[in-house]
Each structure stands twice: as structure tokens, then as C-alpha cells.
Design a protein around this motif. Sequence first.
Motif, mmCIF file in Angstrom:
data_model
loop_
_atom_site.group_PDB
_atom_site.id
_atom_site.type_symbol
_atom_site.label_atom_id
_atom_site.label_comp_id
_atom_site.label_asym_id
_atom_site.label_seq_id
_atom_site.Cartn_x
_atom_site.Cartn_y
_atom_site.Cartn_z
ATOM 1 N N THR A 349 -0.455 3.929 2.982
ATOM 2 C CA THR A 349 -0.314 5.280 3.517
ATOM 3 C C THR A 349 -1.702 5.902 3.599
ATOM 4 O O THR A 349 -2.703 5.257 3.276
ATOM 5 N N ASP A 356 0.144 12.567 1.220
ATOM 6 C CA ASP A 356 0.849 11.318 0.914
ATOM 7 C C ASP A 356 0.778 10.980 -0.565
ATOM 8 O O ASP A 356 1.688 10.369 -1.131
ATOM 9 N N TYR A 359 3.647 12.516 -2.346
ATOM 10 C CA TYR A 359 4.898 11.816 -2.078
ATOM 11 C C TYR A 359 4.989 10.512 -2.877
ATOM 12 O O TYR A 359 6.046 10.168 -3.416
ATOM 13 N N PHE A 493 9.543 10.865 4.630
ATOM 14 C CA PHE A 493 8.337 10.100 4.312
ATOM 15 C C PHE A 493 8.662 8.605 4.251
ATOM 16 O O PHE A 493 7.928 7.770 4.802
ATOM 17 N N TYR A 497 6.927 5.741 6.585
ATOM 18 C CA TYR A 497 5.921 4.826 6.031
ATOM 19 C C TYR A 497 6.506 3.532 5.464
ATOM 20 O O TYR A 497 5.832 2.503 5.460
#
Length: 608
Positions: A349, A356, A359, A493, A497
Motif C-alpha cells: 500500500t 494507509d 488502516y 480499503f 488494496y
Amino acid sequence: MKKNIILLAIFSFTSCLIAQQPAANLSKTLRRTTQAIQQAIANIFKYDSVPNDPFHTRIYTLPNGMKVYLSPYHAEPKIFTMIAIKAGSKYDPADATGLAHYLEHMLFKGTDKYGTKNYEAEKPYLDQIENLFETYRQTKDDSERKKIYHQIDSISFIASKYAIANEYDKMTTAIGAQGTNAFTSNDETVYINEIPANQIDNWLDIEAERFRNPVFRLFHTELEAVYEEKNRSLDNDEWQMYETLYRELFPNHPYGTQTTIGTIEHLKNPSLKEIKKYYDTYYVPNNMAIIMCGDFNPDTVIKKIFIRFANKPSKPVPNPNFISPPLTQRIQKTIYGPKSEMLILGWKTDGAASKDNLYLEIITNLLYNSKSGLLDVNVNGKQKVLNATASYDAMKDYNTLYLFAYPKENQSLEEVEKIIIEEIHKLKNGEFDEQLLKDIVTNKKLQLQQTLENNQARAFALLPAFTKDVPLHQIVHQINELKKITKNDIMHFAQQYLRDDNYVVVYKKTGENQLPKVTKPLITPVELDRENTSAFVKQIISNKPQPISPKFINFEKDIQFSTLLFPSVPNRTVQLLYNPNTENDLFELTYYYTLPKDDLKKHQIIFN
């Protein structure tokens, strides 16, 4: 010296102003000049901070660009120190990998002032060794290479007669430092110590000298240590899995194309000239930071740092922009090694400074937290595999989420991969309890409070603010940002990803490892002088600061006593000793039992 230069400049500036004024205006001129000098000094020691920062961090920038992060904490008379350089293996030349790591080792060997009995006599031999390594590096014929290395070995043996071993360690031991070490990673090289609070001056003198003019002596014997480290990595199945994973995730980026230790070919052909060039390029003040966490007054400490480090000139530093294109397919690689079979899956990521990172902090805990994560409950708890874990690696350019898994007996790696991917699908589909998000944030709050109670943890928490350009507010207020993340955010997310067409899986199967090892050249053992002490080290050892006054516990005032009664058990009481925690919300309770000596073994079994 730097302090004297500054005072001289201020004196000259003041004299010129006064000399140009008539006598009638002299008083007014002196007043204005004094104010100007005070303002100039105040500007030097201005600092940045973040509102409501629980670390109470001050970020100073010296005139030469060096950053200083100071986080005072007075629970005990100790200070954890870091000197960080944005000079990890990512910045190694593509044709000479391993330089950052080599250099880290050599920064313990001394300077022209310590680590040597006679630098003037030693230097010509060191210059010969440096030039011979260049010849060795460019020579391809094996027989010629052996002859050249024999020369290197012979001259190195003579040069070693002038060296004094472990003088840096002598100094840190003398000042009571603990945990003296260093490490090199993709983005950074960091030198660490924990020092007593009364040894700031000595530590700063040691480090200022260390980075003033390092001398790379005893180089070919240090190669042995690096070669051994490389060979151990080649024998380590997990290490090889990581290297394979990163090679496939980052095929066009140094994270994947080169390793911190370096390639065998480059290790066999080291270059002192390239290492010196690397030092001159990256070990400059505008690419370095001092981080100190512990028992000190920041107003006093920054002036001490200024005196020692502000005189080193800054230089432009290369700032390459490495890009790694996104993956568009599942990539599978198989490697072999002696251990039991296992696999690793990885996604990439955006980097540490991006959202990110937040997350991934949540997602890794949703997947695996040793208790209630998806892998904990659905996979490990139900014994679908032998064991599965999740973690992530936060780097400056990119982050990596990776999952490790070990199969049960007679279970294929393909089957294990399918089981793990099913749990990733649950993330994307929102098949997890929203209460888990709140629990994770609560646990992170607990971890933050524990971090604030530990100087080393504070320093490592602040390190990415410099080496990975993570905004300080993002570090110190991470809990507030994590609270904002919703279940829908996690799902979105993961869908973006953690797809089925953009990850790498590495199967590690049991078999013979065919990787070649680094062959160590014949090196004549050197007899290092450990008895002599250079003048610089003697000076450090003789500098005795004011002793730290111990603070003793007053059992009558500092500890409160109470007696607990058990209504359900007649004549049963328990003495309670307690002390309120005025620092944070953490609570700790310890039970002490008085047991008959003969029953100790029996009770130990019961407690276990």
C-alpha cells in the motif's frame, strides 16, 4: 569552539554598530543592539510542537539543518538516545549494495583521535588498504585476486598494530551507557544508547567526535562479521521468504531489488572509497537527527547540542523518487529450505506517512491479535491450519501487509493459502464484529500509555517523524485518527488494496537450499591492543559529572496501607499496599502468597 565563534561574531557586530554612532546616541544603540542579539539567540532555539502532544515533543532545527527531537520524561534518571540518518539500504548504489550496513559497522571503529595509538603512522597503511581494495574489486582473475588479498591481509596486519580495540565501547561503558547498538534498515541507519541523566555532556562529546572524522580501520576483519551475517541469512528460511516476497512486490524499487546486507557479488568486492563517498553524501547534518527521551531540561540540552553539532556544514542530499508500479496479478514463488513447510502472502500500500498506515494498524489487529482476530477465531481457533499470523511493515515509500501460515500435517500449502484468502474476503465483505474496532482502539490507547512510560518506546515512536517523514501530529494523535475509521472504511480499503489479483505468495517447501554462500578469504588473525587508551578516551573517562542523588521510598508517606475483610470467610484478612497512579489511567495489581516451604512445588504446579 563553535560557541566562541558565535560570541566573537556577536561582539564584532556590536562593536561595528557602536563605532558608527555619536556619543549622544550610544545608550539607545546599545539597547537596540542588545535586543537584536537576544532576538537572534531566541530564533536559533525556536522549536516546533504539536498541541496536546502527550510526548511533549520539541522539534528544533539547527542552522545547518540538523533536526533535534526532545521528549522530556522524568520518571527515572535515564535518557534514551538515537542518532538517526536517512541513509538506509534503499540509498545504496545499485552496483555496490550493502554500503549502509557496512558503514554502520565501521562507525564503531574510531576516528583520528581515538581507536589509534598513532594515527599519523597508521594512515599510510590505511590508504594502501583502501587502494588495494579498489584493485581487488576490479580484478577478475582468481589467482590475481588471491595475490592482492594476500597484500591486503599483510598490510592490514601491520595497520592493526596501531589500532586500539573497542574504544567507543570503553567510553560508553565508562559513562554508564546501556544497550549500545545500531541498526540499518531500508530507510534509515540509527545509533542508540541509554545513558544516565548526568552524562549528557560526555555522551554528546563522544557522538560529536564519532561523526566528525570517522576512520575505517580494521576493515577486512569486520568483513568476516558481515560475511557471517550474510551466510546466516542464506540459511534462514524465514529471511529468504521475506527477501523473495519483497523482490516480487517491488521489482523496480530498491525495497525489492537490493537487500540491506547486500548481494554476494558486492560483498565479495567491497570498496572503502564507495563507503567513504556514501558517508560524505548522506552523513551530513541536514540528513541527520538527534532524538532524546528522558530526564532532562530541553532548554539546557538544546544549547549543549548546538555547541557540539552546529559547526558541521550542510550539503545537498540526493533525494531519488523511487516508484513501484501496482501489481495486476497473483504472483506465486516457491523456495526450498530445511525447516517445515510454510507460506507468506503480501500486499503493498502507500507509505508510512499516508492514511494507509492507520488502516493497516486496524486491519492487522482485525486479522490477528492473539485473541479475537479473524485468524485467531476462524483459523487458529478451529485448527484449520497449524498457525497463522498477520503483521505489517511501515516504510517511507510503501507499506507491506503480510500473513504467515504453517500447514497441519499432510495439508498442502495451496489449501492453506485458500483458507487465508477466505479471511481477507471477510474483511472486504464486512464479516466481522464492529465492536472489534472499538476494542482495537482501546488496546492502542493502552499501548500508547505504556509507550509514554518507557523512554526507548518513546524514541522509536518518534523516529518515523524524521526518517519516514510521518507528520508528528499523526504519531502523537494516532488514537484520535483511529477512532474515525469505520467498518465501511475498512471494507472499502480492503476491496481497493487486498484484491485477489495484486498479491504475492511465497511457498517455502522442505528441501535442500541451493543458495551459494559467501566464501571467506584467508585472513591472518590480528592481536588487538585492548590495554592502551587514547588521550580522547582518557579525557572522557576523567570527566566526572555531578552524581545523581537517589530518591528513596518513604514507606510511611509514599505507600498507603489498608486491610481487606472477607465477610464470607471468618477471620480472613488481606493486607493491601497501594499507591495512586497520578500519571495515567493504567492499573496494576499483584498478589503475594505466603506458602509453607514444603508445599512450594505443589503450589507451583497449581499456579502454572
